[in-house]
Design an enzyme around this catalytic site. Structure first.
Site, PDB file in Angstrom:
ATOM      1  CD  GLN A 198      79.795  14.167 -66.946  1.00  0.00           C
ATOM      2  OE1 GLN A 198      79.085  13.230 -67.307  1.00  0.00           O
ATOM      3  NE2 GLN A 198      80.642  14.052 -65.932  1.00  0.00           N
ATOM      4  CB  THR A 199      77.879  18.105 -63.082  1.00  0.00           C
ATOM      5  OG1 THR A 199      78.672  18.572 -61.991  1.00  0.00           O
ATOM      6  CG2 THR A 199      76.511  17.704 -62.563  1.00  0.00           C
ATOM      7  NE  ARG A 200      84.886  14.582 -60.956  1.00  0.00           N
ATOM      8  CZ  ARG A 200      85.830  15.527 -61.025  1.00  0.00           C
ATOM      9  NH1 ARG A 200      86.055  16.182 -62.136  1.00  0.00           N
ATOM     10  NH2 ARG A 200      86.569  15.799 -59.966  1.00  0.00           N
ATOM     11  CG  HIS A 204      77.987  26.134 -56.027  1.00  0.00           C
ATOM     12  ND1 HIS A 204      77.425  25.954 -54.796  1.00  0.00           N
ATOM     13  CD2 HIS A 204      79.072  25.323 -56.066  1.00  0.00           C
ATOM     14  CE1 HIS A 204      78.149  25.093 -54.098  1.00  0.00           C
ATOM     15  NE2 HIS A 204      79.160  24.686 -54.854  1.00  0.00           N
ATOM     16  CG  HIS A 207      77.806  24.726 -61.899  1.00  0.00           C
ATOM     17  ND1 HIS A 207      78.114  24.974 -60.589  1.00  0.00           N
ATOM     18  CD2 HIS A 207      78.942  24.300 -62.489  1.00  0.00           C
ATOM     19  CE1 HIS A 207      79.392  24.715 -60.389  1.00  0.00           C
ATOM     20  NE2 HIS A 207      79.920  24.304 -61.524  1.00  0.00           N
ATOM     21  NE  ARG A 293      89.713  27.132 -69.333  1.00  0.00           N
ATOM     22  CZ  ARG A 293      90.689  26.719 -68.558  1.00  0.00           C
ATOM     23  NH1 ARG A 293      90.483  25.854 -67.589  1.00  0.00           N
ATOM     24  NH2 ARG A 293      91.920  27.184 -68.748  1.00  0.00           N
ATOM     25  NE  ARG A 438      92.838  -4.396 -21.838  1.00  0.00           N
ATOM     26  CZ  ARG A 438      93.595  -5.301 -22.420  1.00  0.00           C
ATOM     27  NH1 ARG A 438      93.229  -6.567 -22.455  1.00  0.00           N
ATOM     28  NH2 ARG A 438      94.722  -4.957 -22.994  1.00  0.00           N
TER      29      ARG A 438
HETATM   30  N1  LIG Z   1      99.801  -6.699 -17.500  1.00  0.00           N
HETATM   31  C1  LIG Z   1      99.130  -5.539 -17.390  1.00  0.00           C
HETATM   32  N2  LIG Z   1      99.680  -4.401 -17.828  1.00  0.00           N
HETATM   33  C2  LIG Z   1      98.993  -3.233 -17.733  1.00  0.00           C
HETATM   34  N3  LIG Z   1      97.769  -3.131 -17.184  1.00  0.00           N
HETATM   35  C3  LIG Z   1      97.187  -4.249 -16.714  1.00  0.00           C
HETATM   36  C4  LIG Z   1      97.826  -5.480 -16.803  1.00  0.00           C
HETATM   37  N4  LIG Z   1      97.014  -6.412 -16.279  1.00  0.00           N
HETATM   38  C5  LIG Z   1      95.901  -5.776 -15.851  1.00  0.00           C
HETATM   39  N5  LIG Z   1      96.003  -4.460 -16.123  1.00  0.00           N
HETATM   40  C6  LIG Z   1      94.960  -3.465 -15.858  1.00  0.00           C
HETATM   41  O1  LIG Z   1      94.315  -3.214 -17.121  1.00  0.00           O
HETATM   42  C7  LIG Z   1      94.041  -1.818 -17.256  1.00  0.00           C
HETATM   43  C8  LIG Z   1      94.779  -1.272 -18.468  1.00  0.00           C
HETATM   44  O2  LIG Z   1      94.246  -1.845 -19.614  1.00  0.00           O
HETATM   45  P1  LIG Z   1      94.418  -1.176 -21.005  1.00  0.00           P
HETATM   46  O3  LIG Z   1      93.432  -1.772 -21.914  1.00  0.00           O
HETATM   47  O4  LIG Z   1      94.356   0.309 -20.850  1.00  0.00           O
HETATM   48  O5  LIG Z   1      95.896  -1.563 -21.452  1.00  0.00           O
HETATM   49  S1  LIG Z   1      96.492  -1.621 -22.921  1.00  0.00           S
HETATM   50  O6  LIG Z   1      96.209  -0.323 -23.550  1.00  0.00           O
HETATM   51  O7  LIG Z   1      95.845  -2.718 -23.638  1.00  0.00           O
HETATM   52  O8  LIG Z   1      97.928  -1.822 -22.740  1.00  0.00           O
HETATM   53  C9  LIG Z   1      94.456  -1.173 -15.979  1.00  0.00           C
HETATM   54  O9  LIG Z   1      93.309  -1.140 -15.161  1.00  0.00           O
HETATM   55  P2  LIG Z   1      92.745   0.214 -14.551  1.00  0.00           P
HETATM   56  O10 LIG Z   1      93.880   0.839 -13.823  1.00  0.00           O
HETATM   57  O11 LIG Z   1      91.626  -0.227 -13.674  1.00  0.00           O
HETATM   58  O12 LIG Z   1      92.313   1.039 -15.727  1.00  0.00           O
HETATM   59  C10 LIG Z   1      95.473  -2.128 -15.411  1.00  0.00           C
HETATM   60  O13 LIG Z   1      95.542  -2.050 -14.002  1.00  0.00           O
END
Ligand SMILES: Nc1ncnc2c1ncn2[C@@H]1O[C@H](COP(=O)(O)OS(=O)(=O)O)[C@@H](OP(=O)(O)O)[C@H]1O
Length: 579
Positions: A198-200, A204, A207, A293, A438
C-alpha cells in the site's frame, strides 16, 4: 488460487446485478437522486466491485454503531471502518427520504446513474463519538475528524445498493483493476502468493528494495497497490505518482511485480485503517500485506504529538490475524550502506556502519533547487517524473505585478523586463498591460471600486494559469486597492504552480506629481477638468502597498535601473540565473 475474500464471498455487485441492469437503469430515471461527493464515490466504487466485501451497501445504524464501538459489523464480521452515506436534513425533507425509499445514486461529475440504494435506516450519528472511537480523538487536526465536522452532513442513510455502472475513470484506465479482474490476473499468471504494498507516496529505491525483500522472504509475487482515490491533503498528486510507479515497476526482477491502482478514499485512520487495508487487499486476492511503521498515519495532533504510536497499526493487525487471514508482513525501514552499495533493514545493520538517507524534506529541497538526487536514492526515470511535476525554481513560472498611478512608468518597466526575459530564453513571456486586460477581458467594466476589483481578479486568473504553465508574467494594472491586490496575490500563490505560485508585487512609487507632470497624453488634465470621473489619485484613492516585494520610483531611477532591481529580486528567489 487467490486469497479468499473477507467473508468468503466476493460481493461483486456488478456481476450479481447485471441481469437487472436495464430494469434498474429505467427505474433510476423515476427515482429521487443523491449526487455523491468525491469520498462517497470512492466508497461506492469499492462497495460495488467487492473491494469492501462483505458490505453490500452503506452501513445502517446497527452496523455503524457496532463498527464504531467494536470494529465489527452487527453480524460479527470484522470491519473496522464506518462506510456511511451522509445527507442533510434538507435532503431528507425535500427528497422525502424514509425507510424503504429507493434512491438513485449519481456521479456528481456527469450525473450518470451508478446505483440504486434502498434505504433501510436513516439516523443521526454522534460525530464526536465517531471521531473518538474510530480515530482516537475528537481533534480536528486529524484530517478525517476535520472532515467529519466540516464536510459530513448531519444524517446517515444506510441500505443495500444495486449496481448500475461503475464510476467512469478517464486516467490510467488500463491500470485500474477490480477485485475480480485482479484475481483473474493472478490466476492467469499462477500467482499463488501475492504480497500487496500500500502506498500514497512516490516510490524510490528503498521501497523497491523492501518489497523485493518481502517477496523473496515470503516466496511471493509483489502487487504494488497504490491509493489513487483520496489521500492526505498535500500529498503528491496521483497523476505524478502513477508515472513514478510505472517507472519503478520496470526495475523489479522480471515477472515479480504488478501494478494496480486502488480508488480508495483514505481516512488516515492508523491502526483501524491498517486492518481495513488488509481486508481490502484480501478482497483483491492478495495473501500477504505489508503494514508500515505508522501505517496511514495522520501526522501530529493539535498538541503536536503523534495520533498513534509507530507500531499501533502492526499490533492491531496482529491482534486480528486469524480472522483477517491475510498475512501481515511488517514493513522494514531500509537504509543505504554506501560502502557496500546496498540497502539493508535498519534493524539488521551492525552498529557503527555508515548509512545514508535522504529525508522527504531534503528530497523536496533538492527538487526545488534542482540539486542532484543520487542514483542510490532513486532511479533516473523516477526523478525525471518528479522534476517534470515539481520543476526547480529556475524552471517555474512567476508573476510580477507592477502597481502604481497612471503614467507611473510601470508599462515602460514591463516592456523592458519583457525584452530581458526574452533575451534569457527558457520561458515564454506574457505581458498583461493594464489597457490590454481592459480591452480584451474587461471591456464592459468601468472604474467603480467593485469593477476595478473584478478587473484585477480576472487578470490574476489569467496570470495564475500562465504562471502554472511555466511562463514569466508581467502585469501592469493600477490595482489601487489593497484588498484587491491581496485577493489577486492569494489566487496566484494558490493556483500559479505545483508547490505554490511565485508572485512579486512591485510598487512603482513614482509620485503623483511626477506622473501628472510627465503625462503627455493629457489624461490627468482631463481628470482635473472633471471629464474623467473617479480617476486614481485625483478623485479616487490609491492605497500605498505596505507589502510590496520591491519599490521602484521613476522620478529617481531610470527604467533600466528599476528593471535591474526587479531582476536581482528574481535572482535572489532562484527564479532566474544572471546573464
Ligand atoms: N477613472 C479612472 N481611473 C483610473 N484610470 C482610468 C480611469 N478611467 C480610465 N482610466 C484609464 O484606464 C487605465 C487603467 O486601467 P486599470 O485597469 O489599470 O485600472 S484598475 O487597476 O482597474 O484600477 C489607464 O489607461 P492607460 O494609461 O492607457 O493604461 C487609465 O488612463
Amino acid at each position: 488460487m487467490a486469497n479468499a475474500p473477507h467473508g468468503n464471498v466476493l460481493k461483486d455487485l456488478h456481476a450479481r446485478d447485471a441481469p437487472l441492469r436495464e430494469q434498474l437503469l429505467a427505474e433510476s430515471e423515476q427515482l429521487v437522486d443523491l449526487r455523491l461527493t468525491e469520498r462517497q464515490l470512492c466508497d461506492l466504487e469499492l462497495i460495488m466491485n467487492g473491494g469492501f466485501s462483505p458490505l453490500e451497501g452503506f452501513m445502517g445504524q446497527k452496523d455503524y454503531e457496532s463498527v464504531v464501538e467494536t470494529l465489527r459489523l452487527a453480524g460479527g464480521a470484522l470491519f473496522p471502518m464506518p462506510i456511511t452515506l451522509d445527507v442533510s436534513q434538507e435532503q431528507v425533507d425535500s427528497l422525502k427520504l424514509a425507510e424503504g425509499t429507493r434512491v438513485t445514486l449519481r456521479d456528481s461529475r456527469d450525473e450518470s446513474p451508478l446505483a440504486i440504494l434502498t434505504i433501510s435506516s436513516i439516523y443521526k450519528p454522534n460525530k464526536s463519538n465517531e471521531a473518538e472511537k474510530v480515530f482516537g480523538a475528537d481533534d480536528s487536526a486529524h484530517p478525517a475528524v476535520h472532515y467529519i465536522h466540516n464536510s459530513v452532513k448531519d444524517f446517515y442513510v444506510g441500505g443495500n445498493v444495486q449496481a448500475i455502472h461503475a464510476p467512469e475513470h478517464y486516467d490510467y484506465v488500463e491500470l485500474r483493476y477490480t477485485p475480480r479482474e485482479l484475481r483473474a490476473y493472478f490466476d492467469k499468471l499462477s500467482w499463488r502468493r501475492v504480497v500487496a504494498f500500500q502506498t500514497r507516496n512516490p516510490m524510490h529505491r528503498a521501497h523497491r528494495e523492501l518489497t523485493v525483500r518481502a517477496a523473496r522472504q515470503q516466496r511471493a509475487n509483489v502487487l504494488v497497490h497504490p491509493v489513487v482515490g483520496l489521500t492526505k491533503p498535500g500529498d503528491v498528486d496521483h497523476f505524478t505518482r502513477v508515472r513514478v510507479y510505472e517507472a519503478i515497476i520496470r526495475t523489479y526482477p522480471k515477472g515479480m511485480a504488478a501494478l494496480a491502482l486502488l480508488p480508495l478514499a483514505m481516512r488516515m485512520g492508523g491502526p483501524r485503517e491498517a486492518v481495513w487495508h488488509a481486508i481490502i487487499r484480501k478482497n483483491f486476492g492478495a495473501t500477504h500485506f505489508i503494514v508500515g511503521r505508522d501505517h496511514a498515519g495522520p501526522g501530529k495532533n493539535s498538541q503536536g504529538k503523534d495520533f498513534y504510536g509507530p507500531y499501533d497499526a502492526q499490533e492491531l493487525v496482529t491482534k486480528y490475524k486469524d480472522e483477517l487471514a491475510i498475512e501481515m508482513v511488517p514493513f522494514q525501514m531500509m537504509s543505504y550502506i554506501p560502502d557496500q552499495d546496498t540497502y539493508m533493514p535498519v534493524d539488521e545493520i551492525p552498529k557503527g556502519t555508515v548509512t545514508a538517507d535522504i529525508s522527504g524534506t531534503e528530497l523536496r529541497r533538492r527538487l526545488k533547487t534542482g540539486a542532484p538526487i543520487p542514483d542510490w536514492f532513486s532511479y533516473e526515470a523516477v526523478v525525471k517524473v518528479l522534476r517534470e511535476s515539481y520543476p526547480a525554481k529556475a524552471q517555474q513560472g512567476f508573476t510580477i505585478l507592477l502597481t502604481g498611478y497612471v503614467n507611473s512608468g510601470a508599462n515602460a518597466i514591463a516592456k523592458a523586463l519583457e525584452s530581458q526575459f526574452q533575451q534569457q530564453a527558457g520561458r515564454s513571456v506574457s505581458l498583461l498591460l493594464g489597457d490590454t486586460i481592459r480591452s480584451e477581458l474587461s471591456a464592459e467594466l468601468g472604474f467603480a471600486p467593485e469593477e476595478r476589483h473584478k478587473n484585477l481578479q480576472r487578470l490574476a486568473f489569467v496570470a495564475a494559469e500562465l504562471s502554472r504553465a511555466g511562463a514569466a508574467v508581467i502585469a501592469t494594472p493600477i490595482a489601487p486597492y489593497a484588498h484587491s491586490r491581496k485577493a489577486a496575490k492569494s489566487h496566484i500563490v494558490q493556483n500559479g504552480g505545483a508547490g505554490g505560485g511565485n508572485f512579486f508585487l512591485v510598487h512603482v512609487a513614482t509620485p503623483l506629481e511626477h506622473c501628472e507632470k510627465t503625462d503627455r497624453r493629457g489624461v490627468y488634465a482631463r481628470a482635473r477638468a472633471g471629464q474623467i470621473k473617479g480617476f486614481t489619485g485625483i478623485d479616487d484613492k490609491y492605497e500605498t502597498p505596505d507589502d510590496a516585494d520591491l519599490v521602484v520610483d521613476l522620478s529617481k531611477q531610470t527604467v533600466l535601473e528599476a528593471t535591474h532591481a526587479i531582476i536581482l529580486c528574481l535572482e535572489t528567489a532562484g527564479l532566474i540565473g544572471m546573464a
